[in-house]
Design a protein around this motif. Structure first.
Motif, PDB file in Angstrom:
ATOM      1  N   LEU A   1       0.831  -1.212   0.000  1.00 32.03           N
ATOM      2  CA  LEU A   1       0.000   0.000   0.000  1.00 32.03           C
ATOM      3  C   LEU A   1       0.862   1.257   0.000  1.00 32.03           C
ATOM      4  CD1 LEU A   1      -2.811  -1.088   2.502  1.00 32.03           C
ATOM      5  CD2 LEU A   1      -2.960  -0.930   0.027  1.00 32.03           C
TER       6      LEU A   1
ATOM      7  N   GLN B   1       2.270   1.836  -3.409  1.00 30.21           N
ATOM      8  CA  GLN B   1       1.228   2.359  -4.304  1.00 30.21           C
ATOM      9  C   GLN B   1       1.079   3.861  -4.144  1.00 30.21           C
ATOM     10  OE1 GLN B   1      -2.272   0.159  -3.271  1.00 30.21           O
ATOM     11  NE2 GLN B   1      -1.841  -1.477  -4.726  1.00 30.21           N
ATOM     12  N   VAL B   2       0.997   4.284  -2.875  1.00 28.68           N
ATOM     13  CA  VAL B   2       0.793   5.707  -2.633  1.00 28.68           C
ATOM     14  C   VAL B   2       2.023   6.499  -3.102  1.00 28.68           C
ATOM     15  CG1 VAL B   2       0.526   7.454  -0.839  1.00 28.68           C
ATOM     16  CG2 VAL B   2      -0.839   5.375  -0.750  1.00 28.68           C
TER      17      VAL B   2
ATOM     18  N   GLY C   1       2.771   5.388  -7.194  1.00 30.02           N
ATOM     19  CA  GLY C   1       1.611   5.499  -8.068  1.00 30.02           C
ATOM     20  C   GLY C   1       0.934   6.852  -7.953  1.00 30.02           C
ATOM     21  N   LEU C   2       0.699   7.265  -6.689  1.00 29.48           N
ATOM     22  CA  LEU C   2      -0.096   8.478  -6.486  1.00 29.48           C
ATOM     23  C   LEU C   2       0.777   9.731  -6.408  1.00 29.48           C
ATOM     24  CD1 LEU C   2      -2.864   9.687  -5.963  1.00 29.48           C
ATOM     25  CD2 LEU C   2      -2.604   9.124  -3.549  1.00 29.48           C
TER      26      LEU C   2
ATOM     27  N   ILE D   1      -0.740   1.547 -10.427  1.00 29.33           N
ATOM     28  CA  ILE D   1      -1.008   1.121  -9.065  1.00 29.33           C
ATOM     29  C   ILE D   1      -1.459  -0.336  -8.986  1.00 29.33           C
ATOM     30  CG2 ILE D   1      -2.532   1.543  -7.090  1.00 29.33           C
ATOM     31  CD1 ILE D   1      -2.482   4.533  -8.177  1.00 29.33           C
ATOM     32  N   SER D   2      -2.310  -0.750  -9.889  1.00 29.42           N
ATOM     33  CA  SER D   2      -2.797  -2.131  -9.799  1.00 29.42           C
ATOM     34  C   SER D   2      -3.151  -2.665 -11.168  1.00 29.42           C
ATOM     35  CB  SER D   2      -4.018  -2.206  -8.883  1.00 29.42           C
ATOM     36  OG  SER D   2      -5.123  -1.589  -9.492  1.00 29.42           O
TER      37      SER D   2
ATOM     38  N   ILE E   1      -4.006  -9.758  -4.111  1.00 28.69           N
ATOM     39  CA  ILE E   1      -5.213  -9.052  -3.666  1.00 28.69           C
ATOM     40  C   ILE E   1      -4.958  -7.550  -3.635  1.00 28.69           C
ATOM     41  CG2 ILE E   1      -6.718  -8.651  -1.681  1.00 28.69           C
ATOM     42  CD1 ILE E   1      -6.656 -11.678  -1.221  1.00 28.69           C
ATOM     43  N   ILE E   2      -3.821  -7.144  -3.069  1.00 26.65           N
ATOM     44  CA  ILE E   2      -3.543  -5.715  -2.949  1.00 26.65           C
ATOM     45  C   ILE E   2      -3.371  -5.060  -4.315  1.00 26.65           C
ATOM     46  CG2 ILE E   2      -1.846  -4.039  -2.127  1.00 26.65           C
ATOM     47  CD1 ILE E   2      -1.309  -6.102   0.134  1.00 26.65           C
ATOM     48  N   PHE E   3      -2.718  -5.759  -5.246  1.00 19.37           N
ATOM     49  CA  PHE E   3      -2.444  -5.150  -6.546  1.00 19.37           C
ATOM     50  C   PHE E   3      -3.425  -5.586  -7.629  1.00 19.37           C
ATOM     51  CE2 PHE E   3       1.541  -4.649  -4.290  1.00 19.37           C
ATOM     52  CZ  PHE E   3       1.902  -3.358  -4.653  1.00 19.37           C
TER      53      PHE E   3
END
Lengths: 315, 530
Positions: free
Chosen positions: A149, A152-153, A156-157, A164-165, A260-262
């Motif tokens: 996570l 990702q932040v 990705g963000l 991100i996924s 699951i997360i990605f």
């Protein structure tokens, strides 16, 4: 070597029979009814009984088991109760995604894990050693879901560098952009294993470096590089290979969380959803498949020992 | 010195790796076509055949492709013509005649007609129908269980005969399970119709990449007019936080399932729009009226007073639900809040427990809780709050957690063997009729395993009201009956209702004209993109 491999392959049969019985029993003895889950909360008792008959769930357990096994041997893996698709193609496509992720993660883990371990060992107690081992300890302890996570932040963000996924941009199926999409999940999955390999390589190298034949090699006037890579590393690798073999199994199973997360469309998510829905044919098929792969990975690891260490021979 | 070289080499490789990443990053996201909406849903759809759908993730992706004879109006559960232009109900409430819209075609260019209606209903309810084995129809009995026969009168007229008068039938004809699927497609694909959906709706099927996405595109020939949006892409993303990050990064346009803790931040984000509306959902505790201690009304009422529902809604759900006072959701017709008020009152609860005469032995109970589940919101956190509230007035509560599948299975055990004394559950209405809540969950004829009255509640007066209300068609009289029934039920307190979940979606501001629907499906047919 060939004879040994064949023997190991034959041993696959009892293993798979064991796995199939175990999986079948665990699933069928767990409370929870696939028909009820499949038909949803608003189905009537008659509808559920009718579906039991249709799925053969009203038959005695041993008959259900033999039917399943006979069908598998005939190449019919059945139909997923929940997803209403053939099990075998479903398992194969989903496993492909998991395999890509696992191989990528293993590649990162082995490359960087080995490098870090070697540097740490050759420069024992240096700043590099301390830094790398500190990072390894961190990597070893970080929970995958948290790391995923955060990555990702961050990437990705905030930085906007990486997707991100998923496995490809929405609406653009294909493998064209997979490299960009695999970096974050692959790295998240690799971190734990990388740390483990780094630590293992370091301690194993340290042990080897102190042995007499290394001193002899140095005394012969060999360059430090030859001593480290041709003489020390090769022998230090044997315990590392064992760990790598075990870690590949871990990567396969650890992939569930990362998938699951990605939102990575792998076999892990497929199995978790299947278990929650008591999707017997799907879960049985998927586990049987993964177990087979696992047995093969172990076989390959054993064969690699022989390549590394001439003292080990399977003839 | 050699070691130094190795270190340098490693550093070089690492820097090179980072540079590759950075360069790869500069290519940026492939820009989607302007007129596409990418939607993040919570899980992979299981089927795109509406007659087989039992979950929201499937219906949200599928229902854009279908129509039924009658539709729910935008934003409400009032009915309007769909594939039927008009209908007529016989005096005795047994015969429904539908006049069908002419010239409507399925996406595969075959014609929609009366035979198609008969095919779709018979396929679900007639075990001898040639295509009955092409699916499992979880809603068939709820939707069409009362249908005796479907008769084709002519190409565009169809008559449905019921075996007993059933007032909510028109509402049933608007449910997702009453959608019209192309018979030609069912014949062609058989069981694989689940992955090859063909309907008459505003969007048609393009592809389904398992685990990754479902793609639909606009149906230019739709009888309701072609939608503005070119393409819809549904992406299953299980992890709430990931879905939210994707929306904030701009790679998703529309999401469901926002974590309550992040809600306020998203509401305050300039480029995003959050829509919230209570849906047809109720979260409740079912009390087993068949066995002590909840066989006594005083104990049920005491438990109801003891639980601080306001606090659960505010502190655990963080405003993602509204407090419930009654089993019916407030947006449903027939709802009344003129019922006994069970606002938090622990003193009154203690008094009532005293009156009941039950001691510690009877008041020590197991509380069955699923770990998660459709519509269950935050089952464990909510159960823990309820446990401490109940213990404060004299109950002794032990929470038993079960996995959802196992839990559901146990709720359906008959009264003699049902081990649940108290359990939590939620219900989502489908046909916009109070009957769907009150009769289904509380009528004395609906005890498990036959029905869903999981608390084994039975009150003869209530039963007679509910049974009458489902037979007559006069709406005003039905409202009277339902209001009276609700008052009696709340007085008896067989269920403790806690909240109605709010439907929450977040989207980019560029999506305009989207309206939530109480049934929980999405309608993108009138949406425009700025």
């Amino acid at each position: 070597m060939l004879k040994y491999s064949l023997k190991r392959l034959l041993a696959l049969i009892p293993v798979l029979i064991g796995v199939s019985i175990l999986v079948f029993l665990i699933l069928h003895l767990t409370p929870g009814d696939p028909a009820r889950i499949m038909l949803g909360p608003k189905a009537t008792e008659q509808a559920i009984e009718a579906l039991h008959r249709q799925l053969g769930l009203d038959l005695p357990l041993h008959i259900q088991y033999f039917q399943w096994v006979t069908n598998i041997l005939k190449g019919d893996w059945g139909r997923s109760i929940q997803l209403k698709r053939e099990v075998l193609p479903l398992v194969l496509t989903r496993f492909k995604a998991t395999a890509i992720l696992t191989v990528f993660a293993a590649f990162i883990a082995i490359t960087f894990g080995l490098l870090a371990g070697i540097v740490s060992a050759t420069k024992q107690y240096s700043l590099w050693d301390r830094l790398l081992m500190f990072l390894a300890l961190m990597g070893f302890c970080l929970p995958v879901f948290w790391l995923g996570l955060v990555l990702q932040v961050l990437f990705g963000l905030k930085l906007g560098w990486l997707p991100i996924s998923g496995m490809h941009p929405p609406g653009q199926a294909g493998m064209g952009s997979i490299f960009r999409y695999i970096i974050l999940p692959g790295f998240s999955l690799a971190v734990g294993t990388m740390a483990e390999i780094a630590r293992m390589t370091r301690s194993s190298m340290l042990e080897v470096i102190r042995q007499d034949y290394i001193r002899t090699a140095r005394a012969k006037g060999l360059s430090e590089r030859v001593v480290t890579y041709s003489h020390a590393l090769r022998n230090a690798l044997i315990p590392v290979v064992t760990v790598v073999g075990m870690q590949i199994g871990f990567l396969l199973s650890g992939a569930v969380l990362v998938e699951i997360i990605f939102a990575w469309p792998g076999i892990g998510t497929l199995m978790v959803n299947g278990i929650l829905a008591r999707d017997f044919p799907l879960v049985q098929g998927a586990i049987l498949f993964v177990a087979t792969i696992y047995v093969f990975v172990n076989l390959i690891v054993d064969l690699v020992y022989a390549l590394l260490d001439p003292r080990i021979s399977y003839n | 010195m050699k070691g130094m070289k190795t270190v340098k080499r490693i550093a070089f490789i690492l820097i090179l790796g980072l540079a590759v990443l950075a360069i790869a990053g500069c290519n940026g996201e492939a820009v989607d076509s302007e007129n596409t909406i990418v939607i993040g849903i919570e899980a992979e759809p299981t089927s795109l055949d509406p007659t087989q759908i039992v979950d929201y993730n499937s219906s949200r992706a599928a229902m854009e492709m279908y129509d039924s004879l009658i539709r729910f109006k935008d934003g409400s559960t009032d009915l309007e013509p769909g594939l039927a232009t008009e209908w007529d109900v016989s005096e005795d409430g047994l015969e429904y005649t539908f006049k069908l819209r002419e010239g409507v075609k399925f996406h595969d260019e075959t014609l929609f007609d009366a035979e198609a209606v008969k095919f779709n209903i018979d396929r679900q309810i007639d075990p001898d129908h040639e295509y009955h084995d092409t699916g499992e129809f979880g809603y068939a009995d709820t939707t069409f269980g009362m249908v005796e026969e479907v008769i084709v009168l002519d190409e565009n007229t169809v008559k449905i005969i019921l075996d007993e008068p059933f007032a909510p039938f028109l509402g049933n004809m608007a449910m997702h399970s009453a959608s019209m699927v192309s018979p030609a497609a069912i014949k062609e694909f058989g069981k694989d119709i689940s992955q090859n959906p063909v309907g008459t709706g505003p969007f048609k099927f393009v592809s389904w990449d398992p685990g990754q996405e479902v793609i639909l595109e606009k149906n230019e020939a739709c009888w309701r007019g072609a939608p503005q949006v070119e393409k819809l892409i549904f992406r299953p993303i299980k992890e709430n936080q990931t879905r939210l990050t994707e929306l904030e990064a701009g790679s998703l346009d529309f999401i469901v399932g926002i974590p309550p803790d992040d809600l306020q931040r998203i509401r305050d984000t300039e480029e995003l729009l959050v829509l919230e509306q209570p849906g047809m959902h109720t979260w409740y505790l079912a009390l087993n009226c068949y066995r002590p201690p909840f066989d006594k009304k005083e104990v049920r009422q005491a438990a109801n007073y003891a639980i601080n529902k306001e606090a659960i809604v505010n502190d655990i759900l963080k405003g993602t639900g509204i407090r419930a006072v009654n089993l019916l959701p407030p947006l449903l017709w027939g709802y009344t809040d003129d019922v006994r008020d069970y606002s938090y009152d622990p003193d009154k609860a203690r008094e009532l427990l005293e009156e009941s005469g039950y001691g510690e032995a009877e008041l020590t109970i197991d509380f069955h809780v699923p770990e998660s589940g459709s519509g269950m919101q935050q089952p464990v956190a909510m159960a823990t709050a309820i446990q401490s509230d109940l213990e404060a007035v004299g109950f002794k509560i032990k929470i038993q957690q079960l996995e959802w599948g196992t839990f559901l299975d146990k709720t359906e055990d008959p009264p003699e063997t049902n081990e649940f004394i108290m359990h939590e559950l939620s219900w989502m209405g489908d046909n916009g009729d109070p009957d769907n809540f009150l009769y289904t969950l509380l009528c004395g004829t609906q005890w498990p395993p036959k029905g869903f009255n999981g608390g084994f509640y039975k009150n003869d007066h209530v039963d007679s009201l509910l049974l009458e209300a489902r037979k007559i068609t006069d709406p005003a009289r039905r409202i009277e009956l339902y209001e009276e029934a609700q008052q009696l039920i709340v007085e008896d307190s067989p269920l403790i209702v806690v909240d109605h979940e709010t439907q929450i979606v977040a989207m980019k501001k560029k999506i305009q004209g989207f309206e939530l629907h109480p049934t929980g499906v999405f309608r993108f047919d009138k949406v425009t993109i700025q």
